[in-house]
Design a protein around this motif. Structure first.
Motif, PDB file in Angstrom:
ATOM      1  N   ARG A   1       0.829  -1.209   0.000  1.00 62.11           N
ATOM      2  CA  ARG A   1       0.000   0.000   0.000  1.00 62.11           C
ATOM      3  C   ARG A   1       0.861   1.256   0.000  1.00 62.11           C
ATOM      4  NH1 ARG A   1      -3.671  -2.089   4.984  1.00 62.11           N
ATOM      5  NH2 ARG A   1      -4.942  -3.631   3.862  1.00 62.11           N
ATOM      6  N   THR A   2       2.033   1.151   0.608  1.00 66.75           N
ATOM      7  CA  THR A   2       2.923   2.315   0.746  1.00 66.75           C
ATOM      8  C   THR A   2       4.343   1.908   0.344  1.00 66.75           C
ATOM      9  OG1 THR A   2       3.207   1.709   3.072  1.00 66.75           O
ATOM     10  CG2 THR A   2       1.559   3.382   2.576  1.00 66.75           C
ATOM     11  N   PRO A   3       4.629   1.848  -0.951  1.00 68.46           N
ATOM     12  CA  PRO A   3       5.926   1.346  -1.414  1.00 68.46           C
ATOM     13  C   PRO A   3       7.130   2.057  -0.810  1.00 68.46           C
ATOM     14  CG  PRO A   3       4.399   1.546  -3.246  1.00 68.46           C
ATOM     15  CD  PRO A   3       3.746   2.204  -2.074  1.00 68.46           C
ATOM     16  N   TRP A   4       7.067   3.403  -0.712  1.00 68.73           N
ATOM     17  CA  TRP A   4       8.222   4.128  -0.187  1.00 68.73           C
ATOM     18  C   TRP A   4       8.439   3.819   1.291  1.00 68.73           C
ATOM     19  CZ3 TRP A   4      11.769   5.736  -3.232  1.00 68.73           C
ATOM     20  CH2 TRP A   4      11.450   6.159  -4.530  1.00 68.73           C
ATOM     21  N   LEU A   5       7.359   3.689   2.048  1.00 66.39           N
ATOM     22  CA  LEU A   5       7.485   3.291   3.446  1.00 66.39           C
ATOM     23  C   LEU A   5       8.085   1.897   3.557  1.00 66.39           C
ATOM     24  CD1 LEU A   5       6.952   3.606   6.497  1.00 66.39           C
ATOM     25  CD2 LEU A   5       4.630   2.714   6.076  1.00 66.39           C
ATOM     26  N   SER A   6       7.702   1.020   2.665  1.00 63.25           N
ATOM     27  CA  SER A   6       8.224  -0.345   2.681  1.00 63.25           C
ATOM     28  C   SER A   6       9.737  -0.363   2.482  1.00 63.25           C
ATOM     29  CB  SER A   6       7.533  -1.188   1.593  1.00 63.25           C
ATOM     30  OG  SER A   6       6.141  -1.247   1.811  1.00 63.25           O
ATOM     31  N   VAL A   7      10.206   0.396   1.503  1.00 66.92           N
ATOM     32  CA  VAL A   7      11.649   0.462   1.232  1.00 66.92           C
ATOM     33  C   VAL A   7      12.382   1.061   2.427  1.00 66.92           C
ATOM     34  CG1 VAL A   7      13.420   1.514  -0.206  1.00 66.92           C
ATOM     35  CG2 VAL A   7      11.349   0.588  -1.265  1.00 66.92           C
ATOM     36  N   ALA A   8      11.850   2.174   2.955  1.00 66.98           N
ATOM     37  CA  ALA A   8      12.488   2.832   4.097  1.00 66.98           C
ATOM     38  C   ALA A   8      12.510   1.910   5.313  1.00 66.98           C
ATOM     39  CB  ALA A   8      11.753   4.127   4.432  1.00 66.98           C
ATOM     40  N   ALA A   9      11.444   1.141   5.511  1.00 66.84           N
ATOM     41  CA  ALA A   9      11.368   0.252   6.669  1.00 66.84           C
ATOM     42  C   ALA A   9      12.393  -0.867   6.578  1.00 66.84           C
ATOM     43  CB  ALA A   9       9.962  -0.331   6.779  1.00 66.84           C
ATOM     44  N   VAL A  10      12.549  -1.451   5.391  1.00 70.94           N
ATOM     45  CA  VAL A  10      13.546  -2.516   5.223  1.00 70.94           C
ATOM     46  C   VAL A  10      14.946  -1.977   5.500  1.00 70.94           C
ATOM     47  CG1 VAL A  10      14.648  -4.062   3.559  1.00 70.94           C
ATOM     48  CG2 VAL A  10      12.148  -3.890   3.637  1.00 70.94           C
ATOM     49  N   LEU A  11      15.243  -0.787   4.986  1.00 69.15           N
ATOM     50  CA  LEU A  11      16.540  -0.164   5.262  1.00 69.15           C
ATOM     51  C   LEU A  11      16.700   0.107   6.756  1.00 69.15           C
ATOM     52  CD1 LEU A  11      16.765   2.373   2.293  1.00 69.15           C
ATOM     53  CD2 LEU A  11      17.978   0.193   2.541  1.00 69.15           C
ATOM     54  N   GLY A  12      15.610   0.504   7.399  1.00 73.48           N
ATOM     55  CA  GLY A  12      15.657   0.746   8.836  1.00 73.48           C
ATOM     56  C   GLY A  12      15.964  -0.516   9.615  1.00 73.48           C
ATOM     57  N   PHE A  13      15.388  -1.643   9.202  1.00 74.08           N
ATOM     58  CA  PHE A  13      15.678  -2.919   9.860  1.00 74.08           C
ATOM     59  C   PHE A  13      17.153  -3.300   9.702  1.00 74.08           C
ATOM     60  CE2 PHE A  13      11.061  -3.895   9.887  1.00 74.08           C
ATOM     61  CZ  PHE A  13      10.967  -4.385  11.183  1.00 74.08           C
ATOM     62  N   ILE A  14      17.706  -3.026   8.531  1.00 77.68           N
ATOM     63  CA  ILE A  14      19.122  -3.330   8.299  1.00 77.68           C
ATOM     64  C   ILE A  14      19.998  -2.495   9.235  1.00 77.68           C
ATOM     65  CG2 ILE A  14      21.011  -3.210   6.624  1.00 77.68           C
ATOM     66  CD1 ILE A  14      18.924  -3.786   4.433  1.00 77.68           C
ATOM     67  N   VAL A  15      19.675  -1.224   9.360  1.00 79.67           N
ATOM     68  CA  VAL A  15      20.424  -0.352  10.272  1.00 79.67           C
ATOM     69  C   VAL A  15      20.283  -0.851  11.709  1.00 79.67           C
ATOM     70  CG1 VAL A  15      20.565   1.973  11.237  1.00 79.67           C
ATOM     71  CG2 VAL A  15      20.240   1.658   8.768  1.00 79.67           C
ATOM     72  N   TRP A  16      19.064  -1.215  12.086  1.00 75.88           N
ATOM     73  CA  TRP A  16      18.800  -1.733  13.430  1.00 75.88           C
ATOM     74  C   TRP A  16      19.653  -2.970  13.725  1.00 75.88           C
ATOM     75  CZ3 TRP A  16      16.411  -1.064  18.014  1.00 75.88           C
ATOM     76  CH2 TRP A  16      15.967  -2.175  18.740  1.00 75.88           C
ATOM     77  N   GLY A  17      19.663  -3.920  12.790  1.00 74.58           N
ATOM     78  CA  GLY A  17      20.474  -5.120  12.978  1.00 74.58           C
ATOM     79  C   GLY A  17      21.956  -4.821  13.036  1.00 74.58           C
ATOM     80  N   SER A  18      22.393  -3.863  12.224  1.00 73.45           N
ATOM     81  CA  SER A  18      23.809  -3.493  12.202  1.00 73.45           C
ATOM     82  C   SER A  18      24.238  -2.883  13.525  1.00 73.45           C
ATOM     83  CB  SER A  18      24.080  -2.509  11.057  1.00 73.45           C
ATOM     84  OG  SER A  18      23.762  -3.079   9.803  1.00 73.45           O
TER      85      SER A  18
END
Length: 239
Positions: A96-113
């Motif tokens: 429903r919100t493609p840009w939010l989806s991309v930003a969220a995945v990147l956020g998870f990567i940062v979180w894990g890092s």
């Protein structure tokens, strides 16, 4: 026997938790609260037995591949048996919100890092990386962010999800997810590791919200897997 005792105990804990959540969301039927708890107990049982009964570890390896596969099979059987609509569960690639989806995945990567840099788990072999980027995200997100929230909200037999007001269910399943990671039982002794439950709980809040906001499990699955991968890769480099 320890696996059975834990699974039964976890079922009872989740039953009490979901009945408490029902006080904040009357749309949750008592029967569905109990069924959701039972599903989480069964998921724990099929996941744990594979690591305690050698004959059930059919896929081998140093990680519990078999248990996660059994968890996925259980979720699929529940979806079929209860006739859960795939859109209600979140089994769609459409966002429903493609840009939010991309930003969220990147956020998870940062979180894990960040977590990997802080906790420095050490170098990981190829099997560890392959397991962490695939199985926990697939199996755990499907049951905790897909099947159980759908059941709790009564979206069974083809019914659609309600349009809004998901936070009680998100918080309830996040607490269950955190408890599952933090509680342990062995030879008559219970133990709890709060830190092992805190970060899955926080990630579960984000994943639960994103699952409903985007209308799909894709972001929680990808975010979970890539956060795990980043945790081990960065943790290995930092060690």
């Amino acid at each position: 026997m320890d696996a059975v005792i834990f699974a039964v105990s976890f079922t009872l804990i989740c039953a009490a938790l979901f009945l408490l959540v029902r006080l904040f969301d009357q749309r949750i039927p008592v029967s569905m609260a109990l069924l959701g708890a039972l599903l989480l107990g069964l998921d724990d049982l099929v996941t744990g037995l594979a690591s305690t009964v050698p004959a059930l570890a059919v896929f081998g390896g140093g990680w519990n591949w078999s248990g996660k596969v059994y968890s996925l099979v259980l979720s699929v059987l529940v979806i079929l048996a209860l006739k859960l609509d795939r859109h209600a569960v979140g089994l769609t690639f459409k966002q429903r919100t493609p840009w939010l989806s991309v930003a969220a995945v990147l956020g998870f990567i940062v979180w894990g890092s960040v977590l990997g840099w802080v906790f420095q788990p050490g170098s990981a072999d190829a099997e560890t990386l392959a397991f962490q980027v695939t199985m926990p995200g697939l199996a755990e997100e499907l049951v905790y962010r897909g099947v159980v929230p759908t059941v709790l909200l009564g979206a069974v037999w083809g019914r659609a999800l309600p349009e809004r007001g998901y936070w009680p269910v998100i918080i309830g399943t996040a607490i269950a997810f955190g408890l599952w990671h933090s509680l342990g039982y062995s030879k008559g002794t219970w133990n709890i590791d709060p830190m092992s439950g805190l970060f899955p709980f926080i990630g579960s809040l984000a994943g639960g919200w994103l699952r409903f906001r985007t209308g799909s499990l894709l972001v929680p699955v990808l975010g979970h897997g890539l956060a795990n991968l980043a945790f081990h890769v960065v943790g290995g480099l930092a060690a």
